[in-house]
Design an enzyme around this catalytic site. Structure first.
Site, short mmCIF file in Angstrom:
data_model
loop_
_atom_site.label_atom_id
_atom_site.label_comp_id
_atom_site.label_asym_id
_atom_site.label_seq_id
_atom_site.Cartn_x
_atom_site.Cartn_y
_atom_site.Cartn_z
N ALA A 190 19.55 22.76 -2.10
CA ALA A 190 18.32 23.00 -2.70
C ALA A 190 17.34 21.62 -2.19
CB ALA A 190 18.19 22.75 -4.26
N SER A 222 22.39 19.55 -4.16
CA SER A 222 21.16 19.06 -3.86
C SER A 222 20.99 18.30 -2.47
CB SER A 222 20.85 18.09 -4.78
OG SER A 222 21.50 16.64 -4.65
N ASP A 223 20.18 18.54 -1.83
CA ASP A 223 19.68 17.43 -0.48
C ASP A 223 20.13 15.89 -1.21
OD1 ASP A 223 19.24 16.72 1.92
OD2 ASP A 223 17.40 17.72 2.14
N TRP A 224 20.17 14.90 0.00
CA TRP A 224 20.77 13.95 -0.34
C TRP A 224 19.65 13.08 -1.29
CZ3 TRP A 224 24.32 16.82 0.53
CH2 TRP A 224 25.64 16.55 0.62
N ALA A 226 17.96 14.23 -3.63
CA ALA A 226 16.94 15.07 -4.29
C ALA A 226 16.59 15.09 -5.67
CB ALA A 226 16.95 16.50 -3.61
#
Length: 815
Positions: A190, A222-224, A226
């Protein structure tokens, strides 16, 4: 692992243990759990190579061509093979999850990260991404489809709210992710952005259509950094918050569950998905040997060389290519990019390759013993100074090529020291008490004059040259973007005069560590720039005296990188002037474009040939030489439409207004937008020349098909040239008079065929049912409109060789 076993493992865990599994244990690892014999799962960035857990130039990686170059392959078998190479690299580095492929689209040519994305078209992107996923996961390594969804530009990427209607999302931006799920992808990432007012880590789209309608049974990560809140993402379908261990879940999520604000069954579903992933990658102890033969270095280089050649796109050719070595006595190789090419884009996906074959080296190797090769660098292309490297620096302590990295405490006492090979140190080890990172080197100047030195990072930084302080200041962090903080910190510059080429100078850069500002430290140095007019004149003289000139031009890391979009499409410095001047004196001028995405080429009609090399990976020069001298055909086709100039391009907006970025163009992106605007680009989507010619002799397409069923278009072609070749046959569809809004024409499928000179071959292009369907917002379902559709067959979106009609009939319903 079946559902019953997953339930049994989940049932053994306390709430605290479950929640612990759902947040990263480190930057790149999930938590392990001894009670169920679960080890940590290791992740790594991966679109262009598998870096591993650390940015360490001493542990190099195989560097693939950029994703845009893979999109240009139009060859799923080769993409799948490259996916296998990524898997082999993952196994070699102890990695379980590769954070690739990126399935966002080239919505506008100004997107700064398009080198990491395949194409402008959802069908081509979906097929290419699915092939890479199959290649990676066939060997027990997980692939990750990212960044879900509508994360197609970089400006304000942490906060931008993309506004797009449901039909646009379904038909354009979600479509590649649907293809990834159909291919069996094990993770979906995401993005940072919001869509229609809701941040993606909490978005209902994670549930429907991803986990519900499509049946995705893997992990949504999640993206890092995010995930910025506890309850929203926890109640939504996000499964894993990275990185860790600190984060918005942990103890806060345990409290939210105990207080009834987040149902524990939601946590259980996330845990089951994580355990399913763990089983797939062999993370239950003991470590499972993954069924993969590690590739040898020569095999890896051969594959990367073949990929670099196969993805190159011959945009134009006036009888110049391929060059015949027997006809050459002197070849001029011109341009700074020829000796120092861009092999990859900037940002978090970068890796350290073990070695790079430059275009200059590739040409010299091919012509060794046959022709003289001269290099004229021309004017500088406007790139930022490069980090210090082993080519011009020695460690002041050991004398070995490289530099000395030290970590100091507050009093200046040395805590640790090590020999390193690059002035770009993104993750130096920090022992207890670490206060300052220091990088020092003995620089061997190539020339005298005013040099530009730089140090990158945040906080107080100093830079001395032979004991003289030339920079001393405090530079605060002004962004939360992790790519800037941890990967590409701003470089502060200062200048000083160097008077001798014979005597090394001692360069020392220090950066004091500040909480929340990362630890990345970069030291750069650049010699005085040559006079631009003199540099162009020298290049012209070299070209005039040569039998052929190869000019390599391209973008810089400031043009194409994660974290920011492009302002324009022009080449930096005096590169356009250089091309024009060389082409004016030598009709056998080949221009090689070294970029990850579109650039303006105002000289394209003046050059003898224009070859697009992309960011071609570590075997750049070897693959390029194979194409230039005819050992390989330039196999690529454009995955993105290239305009003559930015002003002509129909969709260009990347900057939000009041936080919102409106996808007002709807379905009409890429070649669809050009067709809708009635404009002709410089080069259409699907364009690319080979070293032979083709005649489209006959097309056989069904007159009638049933809605919801695939059909096949058969095309008979003849290779009318003098050598074997490859042709990419493309099918496009239109629906004149449709009751719903449609693109003027859209891409429906392709197949590549090969034939010897003079031979015929039949291309069979399967058109999937999805090519004719549209999303009905009223019914919230897919629908296929009955009636006549126009079929076209050709070599690109703008070069069509046949047109016909197929009538779609309603599916008969039976009780």
């Amino acid at each position: 692992m079946d559902d019953r076993t997953l339930d049994r493992h989940t049932g053994k865990l306390t709430l605290e243990q479950k929640v612990r599994l759902l947040t990263g244990a480190t930057t790149w690892r999930t938590a392990g759990e001894d009670g169920i014999a679960l080890r940590e799962i290791v992740m790594s960035d991966g679109p262009a190579g598998v870096r591993g857990e650390a940015w360490d130039e001493r542990r190099p990686s195989a560097l693939l061509p950029s994703a845009s170059a893979l999109g240009a392959l139009w060859d799923e078998a080769l993409v799948e093979e490259l996916g296998g190479l990524l898997a082999a690299e993952a196994v070699r580095k102890g990695v379980d999850v590769v954070l690739a492929p990126t399935l966002n689209l080239h919505r506008t040519p100004l997107g700064g990260r398009h080198f990491e994305c395949f194409s402008e078209d959802p069908e081509l992107t979906g097929r290419t991404g699915a092939a890479l996923i199959r290649g990676v996961q066939a060997h027990g390594v997980a692939a990750t489809a990212k960044h879900y969804v509508a994360n197609d530009s970089e400006t304000d990427r942490l906060t931008v709210d993309v506004r797009a209607c449901e039909r646009t999302l379904r038909e354009v931006y979600l479509a590649p992710f649907e293809a990834a799920v159909e291919a069996g992808v094990w993770l979906v990432m995401a993005g940072y952005n919001s869509v229609n007012g809701v941040t993606m880590t909490s978005h209902p789209l994670l549930d429907e259509p991803l986990k519900g309608e499509w049946g995705f049974d893997g992990v949504v990560v999640s993206d890092w950094a995010a995930v910025r809140s506890t309850e929203g993402p926890a109640r939504a379908a996000l499964d894993l918050a990275m990185p860790g261990p600190p984060g918005p879940w942990g103890a806060a999520l345990v409290r939210a569950v105990k207080e009834g604000r987040v149902p524990e069954k939601a946590v259980d579903d996330k845990v089951r998905r994580l355990l399913r992933l763990a089983d797939r990658v062999g993370a239950f102890a003991p470590r499972r040997r993954r069924h993969l033969l590690l590739r040898g270095s020569l095999d890896t280089r051969a594959l990367l060389r073949r990929a670099a050649a196969a993805g190159s796109v011959l945009l134009s050719n006036r009888g110049v290519l391929p060059l015949d070595p027997a006809e050459l006595s002197t070849v001029a190789v011109i341009g700074a990019h020829a000796a120092s090419p861009r092999t990859q884009g900037g940002g978090s996906a970068g890796v350290f390759p073990s070695a790079v074959v430059t275009p200059l080296a590739g040409v010299r190797a091919r012509l060794r013993g046959r022709a003289r090769v001269v290099h004229a660098p021309g004017p500088t292309p406007g790139a930022a100074a490069a980090p210090l490297g082993t080519d011009r620096c020695d460690d002041p302590r050991s004398g070995a090529p490289g530099m000395l990295l030290r970590v100091l405490d507050e009093s200046g006492r040395e805590l640790c020291a090590e020999h390193r090979l690059s002035g770009r140190q993104l993750e130096p080890d920090l022992p207890p008490g670490a206060h300052t990172v220091e990088i020092s080197a003995l620089l061997r100047p190539q020339r005298t004059g005013e040099w530009t030195f730089g140090v990158g990072g945040f906080g107080r930084m100093t830079l001395t040259v032979d004991g003289d302080t030339i920079l001393d200041g405090v530079f605060p962090r002004e962004t939360d973007d992790p790519a800037v903080v941890h990967v590409d910190p701003p470089v502060q510059q200062a200048r000083t005069e160097l008077t001798s080429k014979r005597r090394p100078v001692h360069v020392v850069a220090r950066r004091e560590l500040v909480p929340g500002c990362g630890r990345a430290t970069v030291v750069t140095a650049a010699p005085p720039e040559p006079d631009a007019e003199s540099a162009v004149a020298a290049a012209v003289e070299a070209a005039r005296e040569a039998d052929a000139a190869i000019v390599v031009v391209g973008t810089t890391e400031q043009d194409e990188t994660e974290g920011r979009d492009r302002d324009d499409l022009s080449l930096g410095g005096r590169q356009d002037d250089l091309v024009r001047a060389v082409a004016a004196v030598n009709p056998r001028t080949v221009v090689v474009v070294n970029s990850g995405g579109p650039v303006e080429m105002p000289w394209r009609e003046e050059a003898g040939a224009v070859l697009l090399a992309w960011f071609p990976g570590q075997e750049a020069g070897a693959g390029l030489a194979d194409v230039l001298f005819g050992l390989e055909e330039p196999g690529g086709r454009l995955p993105t439409t290239w305009g003559a100039c930015l002003e002509d391009t129909p969709v260009t907006r990347t900057h939000p207004a009041e936080g919102r970025l409106d996808y007002a163009e709807g379905l009409h992106v890429g070649h669809r937008a050009w067709l809708r605007a009635g404009r002709a680009p410089a080069f259409w989507f699907g364009h690319g020349l080979g070293y032979t010619t083709w005649e489209y002799e006959a097309v056989d397409a069904p007159a009638r098909v049933t809605a919801g069923e695939a059909f096949t278009v058969r095309v008979r072609l003849r290779n009318t040239g003098a050598r074997a070749g490859r042709e990419v046959v493309q099918v496009y569809v239109a629906r004149p008079g449709s009751a719903v809004e449609r693109p003027v024409r859209w891409f429906a499928g392709y197949v590549a065929v090969r034939a010897e000179a003079g031979r015929t071959v039949t291309a069979e292009v399967e058109v999937a049912p999805r090519a004719l369907r549209h999303w009905s917002q009223e019914e919230r379902a897919w629908s296929t409109e009955p009636g006549p559709y126009r079929l076209t067959v050709g070599r690109s979106a703008g070069d069509l060789r046949w047109a016909g009609e197929v009538t779609v009939e309603r599916r008969a319903f039976t009780r």
